[in-house]
Design a protein around this motif. Sequence first.
Motif, PDB file in Angstrom:
ATOM      1  N   LEU A 132       0.847  -1.197   0.000  1.00 19.45           N
ATOM      2  CA  LEU A 132       0.000   0.000   0.000  1.00 19.45           C
ATOM      3  C   LEU A 132       0.882   1.246   0.000  1.00 19.45           C
ATOM      4  CD1 LEU A 132      -2.826  -0.916   2.550  1.00 19.45           C
ATOM      5  CD2 LEU A 132      -3.024  -0.743   0.064  1.00 19.45           C
ATOM      6  N   PRO A 133       0.510   2.283  -0.747  1.00 15.15           N
ATOM      7  CA  PRO A 133       1.350   3.484  -0.835  1.00 15.15           C
ATOM      8  C   PRO A 133       1.369   4.325   0.431  1.00 15.15           C
ATOM      9  CG  PRO A 133      -0.707   3.797  -2.037  1.00 15.15           C
ATOM     10  CD  PRO A 133      -0.668   2.363  -1.621  1.00 15.15           C
ATOM     11  N   ASP A 134       0.377   4.153   1.295  1.00 16.93           N
ATOM     12  CA  ASP A 134       0.282   4.948   2.523  1.00 16.93           C
ATOM     13  C   ASP A 134       0.398   4.050   3.751  1.00 16.93           C
ATOM     14  OD1 ASP A 134      -0.466   7.623   1.298  1.00 16.93           O
ATOM     15  OD2 ASP A 134      -2.112   6.384   0.561  1.00 16.93           O
ATOM     16  N   THR A 135       0.830   4.667   4.850  1.00 16.03           N
ATOM     17  CA  THR A 135       0.919   3.946   6.117  1.00 16.03           C
ATOM     18  C   THR A 135      -0.471   3.835   6.724  1.00 16.03           C
ATOM     19  OG1 THR A 135       3.114   4.890   6.471  1.00 16.03           O
ATOM     20  CG2 THR A 135       2.040   3.894   8.368  1.00 16.03           C
ATOM     21  N   ARG A 136      -0.905   2.603   6.998  1.00 16.92           N
ATOM     22  CA  ARG A 136      -2.244   2.384   7.542  1.00 16.92           C
ATOM     23  C   ARG A 136      -2.187   1.395   8.696  1.00 16.92           C
ATOM     24  NH1 ARG A 136      -6.485   4.276   4.511  1.00 16.92           N
ATOM     25  NH2 ARG A 136      -6.058   4.922   2.373  1.00 16.92           N
ATOM     26  N   LEU A 137      -3.143   1.527   9.596  1.00 18.83           N
ATOM     27  CA  LEU A 137      -3.243   0.604  10.712  1.00 18.83           C
ATOM     28  C   LEU A 137      -3.745  -0.750  10.225  1.00 18.83           C
ATOM     29  CD1 LEU A 137      -4.831   2.920  13.432  1.00 18.83           C
ATOM     30  CD2 LEU A 137      -2.496   1.999  13.423  1.00 18.83           C
ATOM     31  N   ALA A 138      -3.200  -1.816  10.832  1.00 22.13           N
ATOM     32  CA  ALA A 138      -3.583  -3.171  10.421  1.00 22.13           C
ATOM     33  C   ALA A 138      -5.067  -3.428  10.663  1.00 22.13           C
ATOM     34  CB  ALA A 138      -2.737  -4.189  11.179  1.00 22.13           C
ATOM     35  N   THR A 139      -5.598  -2.925  11.766  1.00 24.50           N
ATOM     36  CA  THR A 139      -7.007  -3.145  12.084  1.00 24.50           C
ATOM     37  C   THR A 139      -7.930  -2.513  11.048  1.00 24.50           C
ATOM     38  OG1 THR A 139      -8.653  -3.039  13.862  1.00 24.50           O
ATOM     39  CG2 THR A 139      -7.255  -1.097  13.580  1.00 24.50           C
ATOM     40  N   GLU A 140      -7.506  -1.362  10.514  1.00 19.89           N
ATOM     41  CA  GLU A 140      -8.314  -0.679   9.503  1.00 19.89           C
ATOM     42  C   GLU A 140      -8.252  -1.420   8.172  1.00 19.89           C
ATOM     43  OE1 GLU A 140      -8.828   3.501   7.094  1.00 19.89           O
ATOM     44  OE2 GLU A 140      -6.877   2.798   7.767  1.00 19.89           O
ATOM     45  N   VAL A 141      -7.066  -1.919   7.804  1.00 18.68           N
ATOM     46  CA  VAL A 141      -6.914  -2.651   6.548  1.00 18.68           C
ATOM     47  C   VAL A 141      -7.695  -3.967   6.602  1.00 18.68           C
ATOM     48  CG1 VAL A 141      -5.268  -3.783   5.004  1.00 18.68           C
ATOM     49  CG2 VAL A 141      -4.691  -1.586   6.048  1.00 18.68           C
ATOM     50  N   PHE A 142      -7.671  -4.630   7.760  1.00 18.32           N
ATOM     51  CA  PHE A 142      -8.448  -5.858   7.911  1.00 18.32           C
ATOM     52  C   PHE A 142      -9.935  -5.571   7.700  1.00 18.32           C
ATOM     53  CE2 PHE A 142     -10.996  -8.883  10.264  1.00 18.32           C
ATOM     54  CZ  PHE A 142     -10.435 -10.101   9.920  1.00 18.32           C
ATOM     55  N   GLN A 143     -10.433  -4.473   8.281  1.00 22.95           N
ATOM     56  CA  GLN A 143     -11.845  -4.127   8.129  1.00 22.95           C
ATOM     57  C   GLN A 143     -12.166  -3.779   6.680  1.00 22.95           C
ATOM     58  OE1 GLN A 143     -14.296  -4.561   9.976  1.00 22.95           O
ATOM     59  NE2 GLN A 143     -15.939  -3.224   9.287  1.00 22.95           N
ATOM     60  N   ARG A 144     -11.215  -3.125   6.002  1.00 23.23           N
ATOM     61  CA  ARG A 144     -11.433  -2.796   4.591  1.00 23.23           C
ATOM     62  C   ARG A 144     -11.550  -4.077   3.761  1.00 23.23           C
ATOM     63  NH1 ARG A 144     -13.896   0.794   1.507  1.00 23.23           N
ATOM     64  NH2 ARG A 144     -13.076   0.815  -0.606  1.00 23.23           N
ATOM     65  N   ALA A 145     -10.673  -5.042   4.035  1.00 23.33           N
ATOM     66  CA  ALA A 145     -10.742  -6.326   3.330  1.00 23.33           C
ATOM     67  C   ALA A 145     -12.059  -7.027   3.628  1.00 23.33           C
ATOM     68  CB  ALA A 145      -9.567  -7.201   3.753  1.00 23.33           C
ATOM     69  N   ARG A 146     -12.492  -6.928   4.865  1.00 21.03           N
ATOM     70  CA  ARG A 146     -13.764  -7.531   5.276  1.00 21.03           C
ATOM     71  C   ARG A 146     -14.926  -6.942   4.487  1.00 21.03           C
ATOM     72  NH1 ARG A 146     -16.742  -6.435  10.827  1.00 21.03           N
ATOM     73  NH2 ARG A 146     -18.145  -8.208  10.941  1.00 21.03           N
ATOM     74  N   ILE A 147     -14.893  -5.642   4.310  1.00 20.75           N
ATOM     75  CA  ILE A 147     -15.946  -4.969   3.543  1.00 20.75           C
ATOM     76  C   ILE A 147     -15.910  -5.418   2.087  1.00 20.75           C
ATOM     77  CG2 ILE A 147     -16.696  -2.723   2.661  1.00 20.75           C
ATOM     78  CD1 ILE A 147     -15.656  -1.519   5.312  1.00 20.75           C
ATOM     79  N   LEU A 148     -14.707  -5.441   1.509  1.00 17.69           N
ATOM     80  CA  LEU A 148     -14.567  -5.799   0.091  1.00 17.69           C
ATOM     81  C   LEU A 148     -14.991  -7.238  -0.177  1.00 17.69           C
ATOM     82  CD1 LEU A 148     -11.082  -4.161  -0.627  1.00 17.69           C
ATOM     83  CD2 LEU A 148     -13.310  -3.331  -1.397  1.00 17.69           C
ATOM     84  N   LEU A 149     -14.650  -8.134   0.744  1.00 17.30           N
ATOM     85  CA  LEU A 149     -14.923  -9.557   0.525  1.00 17.30           C
ATOM     86  C   LEU A 149     -16.302  -9.996   1.009  1.00 17.30           C
ATOM     87  CD1 LEU A 149     -11.402 -10.826   1.613  1.00 17.30           C
ATOM     88  CD2 LEU A 149     -12.333 -10.919  -0.712  1.00 17.30           C
ATOM     89  N   SER A 150     -16.733  -9.494   2.154  1.00 15.65           N
ATOM     90  CA  SER A 150     -17.994  -9.950   2.737  1.00 15.65           C
ATOM     91  C   SER A 150     -19.210  -9.279   2.132  1.00 15.65           C
ATOM     92  CB  SER A 150     -17.991  -9.712   4.255  1.00 15.65           C
ATOM     93  OG  SER A 150     -16.957 -10.435   4.863  1.00 15.65           O
ATOM     94  N   SER A 151     -19.000  -8.118   1.498  1.00  6.14           N
ATOM     95  CA  SER A 151     -20.145  -7.406   0.926  1.00  6.14           C
ATOM     96  C   SER A 151     -20.523  -7.941  -0.447  1.00  6.14           C
ATOM     97  CB  SER A 151     -19.837  -5.908   0.823  1.00  6.14           C
ATOM     98  OG  SER A 151     -18.709  -5.686   0.002  1.00  6.14           O
ATOM     99  N   ARG A 152     -19.733  -8.887  -0.947  1.00  2.25           N
ATOM    100  CA  ARG A 152     -20.128  -9.531  -2.192  1.00  2.25           C
ATOM    101  C   ARG A 152     -21.448 -10.284  -1.991  1.00  2.25           C
ATOM    102  NH1 ARG A 152     -14.270 -12.294  -3.694  1.00  2.25           N
ATOM    103  NH2 ARG A 152     -13.214 -10.378  -4.378  1.00  2.25           N
ATOM    104  N   LYS A 153     -22.195 -10.428  -3.051  1.00  3.28           N
ATOM    105  CA  LYS A 153     -23.496 -11.093  -2.927  1.00  3.28           C
ATOM    106  C   LYS A 153     -23.328 -12.484  -2.330  1.00  3.28           C
ATOM    107  CE  LYS A 153     -27.745 -11.953  -5.449  1.00  3.28           C
ATOM    108  NZ  LYS A 153     -28.442 -11.870  -6.743  1.00  3.28           N
ATOM    109  N   ARG A 154     -24.067 -12.725  -1.283  1.00  3.36           N
ATOM    110  CA  ARG A 154     -23.921 -13.980  -0.541  1.00  3.36           C
ATOM    111  C   ARG A 154     -25.061 -14.932  -0.862  1.00  3.36           C
ATOM    112  NH1 ARG A 154     -24.636 -16.811   4.119  1.00  3.36           N
ATOM    113  NH2 ARG A 154     -22.755 -17.363   5.291  1.00  3.36           N
ATOM    114  N   ASN A 155     -24.694 -16.154  -1.102  1.00  5.35           N
ATOM    115  CA  ASN A 155     -25.696 -17.188  -1.344  1.00  5.35           C
ATOM    116  C   ASN A 155     -25.921 -17.977  -0.056  1.00  5.35           C
ATOM    117  OD1 ASN A 155     -26.014 -16.624  -4.125  1.00  5.35           O
ATOM    118  ND2 ASN A 155     -24.108 -17.712  -4.555  1.00  5.35           N
ATOM    119  N   PHE A 156     -27.127 -17.899   0.476  1.00  6.46           N
ATOM    120  CA  PHE A 156     -27.461 -18.625   1.695  1.00  6.46           C
ATOM    121  C   PHE A 156     -27.830 -20.067   1.359  1.00  6.46           C
ATOM    122  CE2 PHE A 156     -27.839 -14.292   3.026  1.00  6.46           C
ATOM    123  CZ  PHE A 156     -27.523 -14.285   4.373  1.00  6.46           C
TER     124      PHE A 156
END
Length: 450
Positions: A202-226
């Motif tokens: 990543l080009p900027d310095t970021r907190l690990a907790t924030e990057v984890f949450q960003r990944a969570r948003i990107l991956l978990s917000s995909r359409k989910r099949n129940f």
Amino acid sequence: HFYKRNIFIRNTTMAMILLPIINSTTRKTIRTIYSSVWHLTSKIHSTSICESSVKKPENKIKQKKQKKVQAVCPIMESEEHKAIQKELGRDTPLDIFVSHILAMDILVNKVALDTNVTVFRGNLQLIGRADLPKDLDPELKVGRYSVRDNEIILENWSHLKNQTSKKLQLDEKDAIKAIFEDTNKDQGLKKNIIGYFLSQGLPDTRLATEVFQRARILLSSRKRNFTPEEDKIILDFVEKEGKKWAALTKLLKIAGPNSAQNRYNALTNNYKSGPYTVEEDKIILSEVFTVNKFVLSDGNNLTMEDWKRIGGKLGRNPLYVNSHWRKALEPILTRYQAGTLGVDVRKALLDHLVEHNKDYTQDVDWKELSKLPKFAGTTPAYLAQKLHGMKTSTGEMSPELSPAELTVGAIQSWYNNSERNGTQKKEEYQEEMIAYYTEIMSQERGKDTE
């Protein structure tokens, strides 16, 4: 200055010698002029003149601001990580990921490692500055992820998953569920370790907790099949416990209470889908202006209860009905009032964004953009929806473009080179909506005069 003053004195002396042969009026004028000059020169400080007359050379070449090089260190430099490594098991997906990362001893940003805070989010919302310590190091960036940032995070996730695939033995869906849809608050430091891995590049310095949450948003917000089993759990839970979405989310081990709530609504409400008919649009207009006849001018939207009632009449999801009003019907009426209904908003929007170097959606302040005269009568939601629609069409026509390459410039190129469909049907539809709106307003004015 000394020389200047002597020149004035000599000139004054010469004038006095010639005074006898000059008439009285002329003599008076000369005395006034030289008296004024003498008075002026006497007040001027020689030092200030010298300083002002010698111009200091200006360095007109602007030095390009160098970006600070990020200091890095091994992830195992942290005593917390050493303790975690000793206590790791080998039976959970989270421990497998964490063990792999710590064994690699990857290099991480030292500032981020020194500020190893954890923030728990039970939903898919971004972590903001208000959630973090007030004395946060200024080098740390929070929020405002670019398209390229998102790509890097997803690429790192793909690498991590591939590197651990033999030990993990989970497919993509199950891996995401195990790591990002786990709502256990006590695993923050372990999840941060995954965040450090995902932060690489990543080009900027970021907190690990924030990057984890960003990944969570990107991956978990995909359409989910129940699964059918999950559908049964949802229905049984609501029947016994009520609509306790947070508890249901925890039971299902999924991210975001809205996911469970939306699935329940889909299972229990047979909502109509597909394009809205002219008749449905007229019902929406009639209902909206019955609730608030000044809705276009005072900016007050309807309540959720109002939209539920309108959605019930149409047999459609109230959230989608509200969205249809904001993105389709309302802009027709406001642009009609502003006299811009016939303007090609898409071209004007693309030209403006390219001219002002706005490459991506997140670069645009839609609220301020809608206030510009060229976009009179539009709404922020309408403009954003227009760009999103063109972006989708560009991606479909040029599938080879990555998300980072799908810039406003690329969208403009597609727009300029694509054929336009006929607008007759669209214009006829708009005219019918305006005529119906005019009729509604006329009836409302008649009620006011009674």
